[in-house]
Design a protein around this motif. Structure first.
Motif, PDB file in Angstrom:
ATOM      1  N   PHE A 185       6.210  -0.975   7.656  1.00 23.09           N
ATOM      2  CA  PHE A 185       4.840  -0.551   7.987  1.00 23.09           C
ATOM      3  C   PHE A 185       4.419   0.605   7.086  1.00 23.09           C
ATOM      4  CE2 PHE A 185       1.556   1.738  10.215  1.00 23.09           C
ATOM      5  CZ  PHE A 185       0.784   0.747  10.796  1.00 23.09           C
ATOM      6  N   PHE A 186       5.292   1.585   6.928  1.00 21.47           N
ATOM      7  CA  PHE A 186       5.023   2.731   6.067  1.00 21.47           C
ATOM      8  C   PHE A 186       4.776   2.278   4.628  1.00 21.47           C
ATOM      9  CE2 PHE A 186       6.592   6.157   3.266  1.00 21.47           C
ATOM     10  CZ  PHE A 186       5.813   7.216   3.691  1.00 21.47           C
ATOM     11  N   ASP A 187       5.625   1.376   4.136  1.00 21.95           N
ATOM     12  CA  ASP A 187       5.495   0.899   2.760  1.00 21.95           C
ATOM     13  C   ASP A 187       4.213   0.100   2.556  1.00 21.95           C
ATOM     14  OD1 ASP A 187       7.954   2.033   2.171  1.00 21.95           O
ATOM     15  OD2 ASP A 187       9.070   0.215   2.651  1.00 21.95           O
ATOM     16  N   LEU A 188       3.842  -0.706   3.538  1.00 19.67           N
ATOM     17  CA  LEU A 188       2.595  -1.472   3.436  1.00 19.67           C
ATOM     18  C   LEU A 188       1.385  -0.541   3.428  1.00 19.67           C
ATOM     19  CD1 LEU A 188       3.271  -4.538   5.777  1.00 19.67           C
ATOM     20  CD2 LEU A 188       3.022  -4.554   3.278  1.00 19.67           C
ATOM     21  N   ASN A 189       1.462   0.522   4.192  1.00 16.75           N
ATOM     22  CA  ASN A 189       0.398   1.527   4.194  1.00 16.75           C
ATOM     23  C   ASN A 189       0.236   2.123   2.799  1.00 16.75           C
ATOM     24  OD1 ASN A 189      -0.333   4.404   6.382  1.00 16.75           O
ATOM     25  ND2 ASN A 189      -1.537   3.425   4.799  1.00 16.75           N
ATOM     26  N   LEU A 190       1.348   2.498   2.175  1.00 18.03           N
ATOM     27  CA  LEU A 190       1.296   3.076   0.836  1.00 18.03           C
ATOM     28  C   LEU A 190       0.900   2.043  -0.211  1.00 18.03           C
ATOM     29  CD1 LEU A 190       4.408   5.442   0.834  1.00 18.03           C
ATOM     30  CD2 LEU A 190       2.012   5.994   1.262  1.00 18.03           C
ATOM     31  N   PHE A 191       1.312   0.791   0.007  1.00 17.61           N
ATOM     32  CA  PHE A 191       0.899  -0.270  -0.919  1.00 17.61           C
ATOM     33  C   PHE A 191      -0.621  -0.404  -0.934  1.00 17.61           C
ATOM     34  CE2 PHE A 191      -0.617  -4.643  -1.315  1.00 17.61           C
ATOM     35  CZ  PHE A 191      -0.211  -4.939  -2.615  1.00 17.61           C
ATOM     36  N   ALA A 192      -1.230  -0.399   0.258  1.00 19.15           N
ATOM     37  CA  ALA A 192      -2.687  -0.525   0.352  1.00 19.15           C
ATOM     38  C   ALA A 192      -3.377   0.642  -0.352  1.00 19.15           C
ATOM     39  CB  ALA A 192      -3.122  -0.584   1.821  1.00 19.15           C
ATOM     40  N   ILE A 193      -2.854   1.860  -0.169  1.00 22.32           N
ATOM     41  CA  ILE A 193      -3.440   3.023  -0.820  1.00 22.32           C
ATOM     42  C   ILE A 193      -3.318   2.914  -2.334  1.00 22.32           C
ATOM     43  CG2 ILE A 193      -3.247   5.528  -1.134  1.00 22.32           C
ATOM     44  CD1 ILE A 193      -2.265   5.693   1.758  1.00 22.32           C
ATOM     45  N   GLY A 194      -2.118   2.544  -2.812  1.00 21.59           N
ATOM     46  CA  GLY A 194      -1.891   2.429  -4.253  1.00 21.59           C
ATOM     47  C   GLY A 194      -2.726   1.328  -4.885  1.00 21.59           C
ATOM     48  N   PHE A 195      -2.824   0.190  -4.200  1.00 23.98           N
ATOM     49  CA  PHE A 195      -3.584  -0.928  -4.766  1.00 23.98           C
ATOM     50  C   PHE A 195      -5.071  -0.624  -4.828  1.00 23.98           C
ATOM     51  CE2 PHE A 195      -6.025  -4.862  -4.278  1.00 23.98           C
ATOM     52  CZ  PHE A 195      -5.618  -5.522  -5.438  1.00 23.98           C
ATOM     53  N   LEU A 196      -5.619  -0.024  -3.781  1.00 28.26           N
ATOM     54  CA  LEU A 196      -7.046   0.302  -3.775  1.00 28.26           C
ATOM     55  C   LEU A 196      -7.358   1.406  -4.781  1.00 28.26           C
ATOM     56  CD1 LEU A 196      -7.680   0.067   0.054  1.00 28.26           C
ATOM     57  CD2 LEU A 196      -8.707  -1.390  -1.699  1.00 28.26           C
ATOM     58  N   LEU A 197      -6.408   2.294  -5.028  1.00 25.39           N
ATOM     59  CA  LEU A 197      -6.582   3.317  -6.057  1.00 25.39           C
ATOM     60  C   LEU A 197      -6.669   2.659  -7.427  1.00 25.39           C
ATOM     61  CD1 LEU A 197      -6.718   6.425  -6.226  1.00 25.39           C
ATOM     62  CD2 LEU A 197      -4.255   6.418  -6.639  1.00 25.39           C
ATOM     63  N   PHE A 198      -5.800   1.678  -7.645  1.00 25.14           N
ATOM     64  CA  PHE A 198      -5.849   0.888  -8.881  1.00 25.14           C
ATOM     65  C   PHE A 198      -7.169   0.131  -8.975  1.00 25.14           C
ATOM     66  CE2 PHE A 198      -5.487  -3.546 -10.270  1.00 25.14           C
ATOM     67  CZ  PHE A 198      -5.254  -3.379 -11.628  1.00 25.14           C
ATOM     68  N   LEU A 199      -7.581  -0.502  -7.871  1.00 22.01           N
ATOM     69  CA  LEU A 199      -8.799  -1.308  -7.866  1.00 22.01           C
ATOM     70  C   LEU A 199     -10.031  -0.459  -8.155  1.00 22.01           C
ATOM     71  CD1 LEU A 199      -9.925  -4.163  -7.335  1.00 22.01           C
ATOM     72  CD2 LEU A 199     -10.192  -3.514  -4.934  1.00 22.01           C
ATOM     73  N   ASN A 200     -10.044   0.759  -7.646  1.00 20.57           N
ATOM     74  CA  ASN A 200     -11.174   1.657  -7.882  1.00 20.57           C
ATOM     75  C   ASN A 200     -11.318   1.977  -9.373  1.00 20.57           C
ATOM     76  OD1 ASN A 200     -13.285   3.553  -6.787  1.00 20.57           O
ATOM     77  ND2 ASN A 200     -11.965   5.049  -7.787  1.00 20.57           N
ATOM     78  N   TRP A 201     -10.191   2.264 -10.022  1.00 12.10           N
ATOM     79  CA  TRP A 201     -10.207   2.589 -11.438  1.00 12.10           C
ATOM     80  C   TRP A 201     -10.540   1.353 -12.278  1.00 12.10           C
ATOM     81  CZ3 TRP A 201     -11.474   6.248 -14.243  1.00 12.10           C
ATOM     82  CH2 TRP A 201     -10.986   6.483 -15.534  1.00 12.10           C
TER      83      TRP A 201
END
Length: 203
Positions: free
Chosen positions: A122-138
């Motif tokens: 659960f923790f890793d999926l939370n961080l995955f979502a944050i990292g992916f959306l950060l990438f998507l924003n850029w």
């Protein structure tokens, strides 16, 4: 560089203010996962053991605080180069902040149940979502003309580095399936996040 307001009336500075506010609250809430032990008959030995029992909570606090700081720093760097925003970027950021605000819960979860696989996933999926959306924003900013032309070439080279952040989270999930962690504790899977500081070498 002066941030511009686009025809939709979206001010980049207002987005940055919202991001800073959510991060400030999330970082502060993390410490609530560490509660002062309630001891009926305190002695040095009992208090010492109480602190030892809280080590998983301190671990979850420290790890989550550092990771949120990394994500905030990357976002701050991105918005130093973004000259204007559009509706798509606004909603990417809002969705991103949804998962940022979830981190305190994820940290509490691994603090209390760090030896279980589901809490770490659960923790890793939370961080995955944050990292992916950060990438998507850029990615959106570069491909939608929201950054200065002088930044586009460098921005594209940084894209792959940003994509490595969610990749590390997926690696952490994969590590939880290693057989020996069932015996030694699934919390060891989070050691892969120590790779993040080395990403700076590729920027």
């Amino acid at each position: 560089m002066v941030n511009e307001i686009n025809p939709d009336g979206i001010n980049v500075k207002r987005i940055e203010t919202l991001v800073d506010g959510v991060f400030a609250i999330a970082l502060t809430l993390l410490v609530l996962g560490i509660t002062v032990p309630s001891v009926t008959n305190p002695t040095e030995a009992v208090l010492y053991q109480s602190l030892v029992d809280l080590l998983p909570n301190f671990y979850g606090y420290f790890l989550s605080f550092c990771l949120l700081a990394v994500f905030w720093r990357i976002n701050h760097s991105q918005f130093n180069r973004i000259k204007r925003a559009d509706n798509t970027m606004l909603w990417i950021v809002i969705l991103w902040l949804l998962f940022v605000a979830l981190v305190p819960f994820s940290a509490f979860f691994i603090g209390e149940y760090g030896n279980y696989q589901i809490s770490n996933i659960f923790f890793d999926l939370n961080l995955f979502a944050i990292g992916f959306l950060l990438f998507l924003n850029w990615y959106h900013a570069i491909n939608s003309g929201l950054v200065d032309e002088s930044e586009i070439k460098r921005g594209k080279s940084v894209l792959m580095v940003n994509l490595m952040l969610p990749a590390i989270s997926l690696l952490a999930i994969a590590v939880t399936f290693l057989p020996f962690l069932k015996e030694y504790g699934y919390g060891w899977s989070n050691i892969v996040y120590l790779l993040i500081p080395f990403l700076k070498r590729f920027q």
